[in-house]
Design a protein around this motif. Sequence first.
Motif, short mmCIF file in Angstrom:
data_model
loop_
_atom_site.label_atom_id
_atom_site.label_comp_id
_atom_site.label_asym_id
_atom_site.label_seq_id
_atom_site.Cartn_x
_atom_site.Cartn_y
_atom_site.Cartn_z
N CYS A 162 45.26 -82.65 -21.99
CA CYS A 162 45.06 -82.04 -20.67
C CYS A 162 45.86 -82.73 -19.58
N LYS A 163 46.51 -83.82 -19.90
CA LYS A 163 47.34 -84.51 -18.92
C LYS A 163 48.77 -83.97 -18.90
N GLN A 164 49.04 -83.06 -19.81
CA GLN A 164 50.36 -82.41 -19.86
C GLN A 164 50.26 -81.02 -19.24
N GLN A 165 51.14 -80.74 -18.31
CA GLN A 165 51.07 -79.49 -17.58
C GLN A 165 51.36 -78.28 -18.46
N SER A 166 52.01 -78.46 -19.57
CA SER A 166 52.33 -77.34 -20.45
C SER A 166 51.11 -76.83 -21.21
N ASN A 167 50.07 -77.63 -21.25
CA ASN A 167 48.83 -77.23 -21.92
C ASN A 167 47.79 -76.77 -20.89
N LYS A 168 46.97 -75.83 -21.32
CA LYS A 168 45.93 -75.30 -20.43
C LYS A 168 44.55 -75.72 -20.95
N CYS A 169 43.85 -76.44 -20.12
CA CYS A 169 42.50 -76.90 -20.47
C CYS A 169 41.50 -76.26 -19.51
N LEU A 170 40.51 -75.59 -20.07
CA LEU A 170 39.54 -74.87 -19.25
C LEU A 170 38.12 -75.13 -19.74
N PRO A 171 37.15 -75.18 -18.82
CA PRO A 171 35.74 -75.24 -19.23
C PRO A 171 35.27 -73.84 -19.61
N VAL A 172 34.58 -73.74 -20.73
CA VAL A 172 34.06 -72.46 -21.20
C VAL A 172 32.59 -72.31 -20.83
N ARG A 173 31.81 -73.36 -21.04
CA ARG A 173 30.37 -73.31 -20.73
C ARG A 173 29.92 -74.66 -20.22
N SER A 174 29.17 -74.63 -19.16
CA SER A 174 28.62 -75.85 -18.58
C SER A 174 27.19 -76.06 -19.07
N PRO A 175 26.72 -77.30 -19.12
CA PRO A 175 25.33 -77.55 -19.55
C PRO A 175 24.33 -77.03 -18.53
N VAL A 176 23.20 -76.54 -19.03
CA VAL A 176 22.12 -76.05 -18.16
C VAL A 176 21.16 -77.20 -17.90
N MET A 177 20.98 -77.54 -16.64
CA MET A 177 20.17 -78.70 -16.25
C MET A 177 18.87 -78.31 -15.56
#
Length: 272
Positions: A162-177
């Motif tokens: 995720c530190k490389q701009q050519s790759n795409k890192c996304l959150p899919v689901r967040s924890p339910v608190m």
Amino acid sequence: MEEGQHDSVFCQLFAIFAFATCGGYSGGLRLSVDCANKSESDLNIDIAFAYPFRLHQVNFDAPTCEGKRREKLSLIGDFSSSAEFFVTIAVFAFLYSLAATVVYIFFQNKYRENNRGPLIDFIVTVVFSFLWLVGSSAWAKGLSDVKIATDPDEVLLLMSACKQQSNKCLPVRSPVMSSLNTSVVFGFLNFILWAGNIWFVFKETGWHSSGQRHPPDTMEKQSSSYNQGGYNQDNYGPAGGYNQPGSYGQVGEYGQSQSYGQSGPTSFANQI
């Protein structure tokens, strides 16, 4: 149902809600890493965690987007101390409230014998009130740290891909608190309940009873001082008249000595 029994039932219920919503928690998050080379991507990275929130022991694999090599990572932080302390307080509070209810119902005479039961109950109530305040505050801070450590955006920063701009890192689901937030609310509600119960328990102790006996003693002292000063009820007859032994003689204008005593009307008839 007496006040003590009523409060003990509420203490049990609130304690159950507190440790159940915290101690029974399990959650997770899902991340997506889309590499420039699609064959190296991983769009479903699941990370699960649970009570007691030793996040540094939660491991997961993530692609590096450098061939087929994957890296093994772990979450950051250990928040078990505040969570376990909170749950421990809730469990012991539940057990004590349950025992207190049994004593109130079946051993009321033993409870009030020698004033020992109310004093113990008062001290334990004060201690649990303090523990609920400390434990709830500590767990509220711990929960805030857990939310930060399990934030998908924060976890993505741990991945080298995720530190490389050519790759795409996304959150899919967040924890339910939501259940953890509820546990904090019940923690402070338990503090309010136990702190408010201090007064009702204090009224059962000998300290409160001895404090109430002082005003009657003061009135008795004042009554005795009036009796010593000459205001004695013996000076008043049963018919409400004055039975003072002395007579007051007065000399009128015509030199006649008039005495006013108990037989005043009779002497007046004699003069006529």
